[in-house]
Scaffold this active site. Structure first.
Site, mmCIF file in Angstrom:
data_model
loop_
_atom_site.group_PDB
_atom_site.id
_atom_site.type_symbol
_atom_site.label_atom_id
_atom_site.label_comp_id
_atom_site.label_asym_id
_atom_site.label_seq_id
_atom_site.Cartn_x
_atom_site.Cartn_y
_atom_site.Cartn_z
ATOM 1 N N TRP A 158 41.776 6.311 35.071
ATOM 2 C CA TRP A 158 40.443 5.688 35.094
ATOM 3 C C TRP A 158 40.636 4.162 35.105
ATOM 4 O O TRP A 158 41.515 3.652 34.408
ATOM 5 C CB TRP A 158 39.655 6.067 33.839
ATOM 6 C CG TRP A 158 38.671 7.190 34.039
ATOM 7 C CD1 TRP A 158 38.968 8.501 34.187
ATOM 8 C CD2 TRP A 158 37.244 7.081 34.105
ATOM 9 N NE1 TRP A 158 37.826 9.221 34.331
ATOM 10 C CE2 TRP A 158 36.740 8.382 34.282
ATOM 11 C CE3 TRP A 158 36.344 6.020 34.022
ATOM 12 C CZ2 TRP A 158 35.379 8.655 34.378
ATOM 13 C CZ3 TRP A 158 34.988 6.294 34.102
ATOM 14 C CH2 TRP A 158 34.516 7.589 34.294
ATOM 15 N N PHE A 164 41.075 9.394 27.276
ATOM 16 C CA PHE A 164 41.023 10.490 26.308
ATOM 17 C C PHE A 164 42.298 11.338 26.369
ATOM 18 O O PHE A 164 42.776 11.829 25.336
ATOM 19 C CB PHE A 164 39.781 11.359 26.580
ATOM 20 C CG PHE A 164 39.516 12.376 25.513
ATOM 21 C CD1 PHE A 164 38.930 12.009 24.315
ATOM 22 C CD2 PHE A 164 39.860 13.711 25.700
ATOM 23 C CE1 PHE A 164 38.695 12.954 23.315
ATOM 24 C CE2 PHE A 164 39.629 14.658 24.718
ATOM 25 C CZ PHE A 164 39.049 14.280 23.519
ATOM 26 N N GLU A 165 42.856 11.484 27.563
ATOM 27 C CA GLU A 165 44.057 12.311 27.741
ATOM 28 C C GLU A 165 45.339 11.595 27.299
ATOM 29 O O GLU A 165 46.427 12.202 27.289
ATOM 30 C CB GLU A 165 44.191 12.751 29.206
ATOM 31 C CG GLU A 165 43.248 13.856 29.618
ATOM 32 C CD GLU A 165 41.787 13.453 29.674
ATOM 33 O OE1 GLU A 165 41.505 12.337 30.155
ATOM 34 O OE2 GLU A 165 40.933 14.226 29.207
ATOM 35 N N CYS A 174 42.025 1.849 29.890
ATOM 36 C CA CYS A 174 40.959 0.835 29.924
ATOM 37 C C CYS A 174 39.620 1.548 29.850
ATOM 38 O O CYS A 174 39.280 2.320 30.751
ATOM 39 C CB CYS A 174 41.077 0.028 31.218
ATOM 40 S SG CYS A 174 39.678 -1.063 31.473
ATOM 41 N N HIS A 190 29.382 7.181 25.640
ATOM 42 C CA HIS A 190 30.750 7.651 25.831
ATOM 43 C C HIS A 190 31.788 6.648 25.359
ATOM 44 O O HIS A 190 32.840 7.011 24.842
ATOM 45 C CB HIS A 190 31.008 7.973 27.313
ATOM 46 C CG HIS A 190 30.567 9.335 27.676
ATOM 47 N ND1 HIS A 190 29.285 9.618 28.061
ATOM 48 C CD2 HIS A 190 31.239 10.499 27.667
ATOM 49 C CE1 HIS A 190 29.180 10.911 28.288
ATOM 50 N NE2 HIS A 190 30.345 11.473 28.049
ATOM 51 N N PHE A 237 49.071 1.545 20.916
ATOM 52 C CA PHE A 237 47.690 1.548 21.440
ATOM 53 C C PHE A 237 47.522 0.393 22.420
ATOM 54 O O PHE A 237 47.238 -0.737 22.029
ATOM 55 C CB PHE A 237 46.730 1.410 20.259
ATOM 56 C CG PHE A 237 45.269 1.479 20.618
ATOM 57 C CD1 PHE A 237 44.656 2.695 20.869
ATOM 58 C CD2 PHE A 237 44.497 0.330 20.672
ATOM 59 C CE1 PHE A 237 43.303 2.773 21.178
ATOM 60 C CE2 PHE A 237 43.141 0.391 20.988
ATOM 61 C CZ PHE A 237 42.544 1.619 21.238
ATOM 62 N N ARG A 247 42.674 -9.541 30.838
ATOM 63 C CA ARG A 247 43.700 -9.115 29.853
ATOM 64 C C ARG A 247 44.740 -8.195 30.470
ATOM 65 O O ARG A 247 45.553 -7.590 29.763
ATOM 66 C CB ARG A 247 42.993 -8.407 28.683
ATOM 67 C CG ARG A 247 42.187 -9.387 27.841
ATOM 68 C CD ARG A 247 41.087 -8.725 27.041
ATOM 69 N NE ARG A 247 40.368 -9.735 26.232
ATOM 70 C CZ ARG A 247 39.423 -10.558 26.722
ATOM 71 N NH1 ARG A 247 39.065 -10.496 28.005
ATOM 72 N NH2 ARG A 247 38.847 -11.457 25.936
HETATM 73 N N1 RBF Z 1 38.188 7.105 30.802
HETATM 74 C C1 RBF Z 1 38.708 5.875 30.739
HETATM 75 O O1 RBF Z 1 39.940 5.737 30.634
HETATM 76 N N2 RBF Z 1 37.921 4.751 30.785
HETATM 77 C C2 RBF Z 1 36.561 4.821 30.872
HETATM 78 O O2 RBF Z 1 35.895 3.786 30.934
HETATM 79 C C3 RBF Z 1 35.971 6.125 30.919
HETATM 80 N N3 RBF Z 1 34.635 6.246 30.973
HETATM 81 C C4 RBF Z 1 34.096 7.494 30.974
HETATM 82 C C5 RBF Z 1 32.703 7.644 30.990
HETATM 83 C C6 RBF Z 1 32.145 8.917 30.991
HETATM 84 C C7 RBF Z 1 30.652 9.040 31.024
HETATM 85 C C8 RBF Z 1 33.003 10.062 30.973
HETATM 86 C C9 RBF Z 1 32.412 11.453 30.974
HETATM 87 C C10 RBF Z 1 34.354 9.924 30.951
HETATM 88 C C11 RBF Z 1 34.930 8.651 30.960
HETATM 89 N N4 RBF Z 1 36.314 8.497 30.952
HETATM 90 C C12 RBF Z 1 36.844 7.252 30.889
HETATM 91 C C13 RBF Z 1 37.221 9.671 31.097
HETATM 92 C C14 RBF Z 1 37.702 10.243 29.774
HETATM 93 O O3 RBF Z 1 38.706 9.406 29.212
HETATM 94 C C15 RBF Z 1 38.330 11.645 30.035
HETATM 95 O O4 RBF Z 1 39.304 11.544 31.047
HETATM 96 C C16 RBF Z 1 37.307 12.678 30.456
HETATM 97 O O5 RBF Z 1 36.215 12.693 29.560
HETATM 98 C C17 RBF Z 1 37.956 14.086 30.499
HETATM 99 O O6 RBF Z 1 38.462 14.464 29.226
#
Ligand code: RBF
Length: 164
Positions: A31, A66-67, A89, A97, A122, A136
């Site tokens: 992401w 999240f992963e 990031c 979220h 982190f 950054r």
């Molecule tokens: N993952 C990121 O690394 N950065 C983000 O800004 C980010 N924004 C998200 C916003 C939404 C609404 C959702 C549903 C997920 C986002 N994720 C983001 C993905 C999250 O870290 C993860 O990969 C997914 O929720 C699947 O577990």
């Protein structure tokens, strides 16, 4: 504010140990890839600059920040590593979220670190917008990937020293 003026990735005040004998894992979120690729470049180059051997750096992409938690857990479960660096990031959006992801990642990474008694760093930017993140990730405020790498080296050295 101080951060508006400073490159935060200046390490001239600190001694960085050699990374030559350490093995590192890097997990990097896909992401906001323009930002996380730059964090990865910074972290990787800093490890190599301080003596880490390229064959001792294992890098894995994961979908989102999240992963990073399960990515770090899997790396430490399956590989003999001295430290893991988590790079991501999370940019503030219109929904809640942001808070859930940031809190989960910070807590999750801490838990993995404690579970394995290994440094898990982190290196996750949590910003209001993409420009703050780019600033950054190799921009005017330095590169948090560099900082994550230096932290990993120093913590690996601490663990090694205490185990003697
Ligand atoms: N993952 C990121 O690394 N950065 C983000 O800004 C980010 N924004 C998200 C916003 C939404 C609404 C959702 C549903 C997920 C986002 N994720 C983001 C993905 C999250 O870290 C993860 O990969 C997914 O929720 C699947 O577990």
């Amino acid at each position: 504010m101080a951060t508006q003026l400073k490159n935060l990735s200046d390490f001239s005040h600190t001694v960085v140990p050699s990374a030559a004998n350490f093995r590192f894992g890097i997990v990097v979120a896909e992401w906001n890839a323009a930002v996380t690729r730059a964090l990865l470049d910074g972290a990787y180059q800093s490890l190599v600059k301080h003596g880490a051997k390229e064959e001792n750096i294992i890098t894995y992409p994961v979908a989102g920040s999240f992963e990073l938690i399960s990515g770090a857990d899997l790396l430490l479960k399956n590989k003999d590593l001295d430290a893991v660096i988590c790079l991501g990031c999370v940019i503030q959006g219109e929904t809640r979220h942001f808070d859930f992801i940031c809190n989960a990642v910070a807590n999750g990474i801490s838990n993995v670190s404690i579970k394995y008694t290994k440094p898990v760093i982190f290196g996750v930017l949590t910003t209001d917008n993409q420009q703050q993140a780019l600033d950054r990730a190799g921009g005017k405020h330095g590169n948090k990937g560099d900082e994550a790498a230096i932290t990993a080296i120093k913590m690996a050295e601490m663990a090694e020293t205490l185990s003697r």
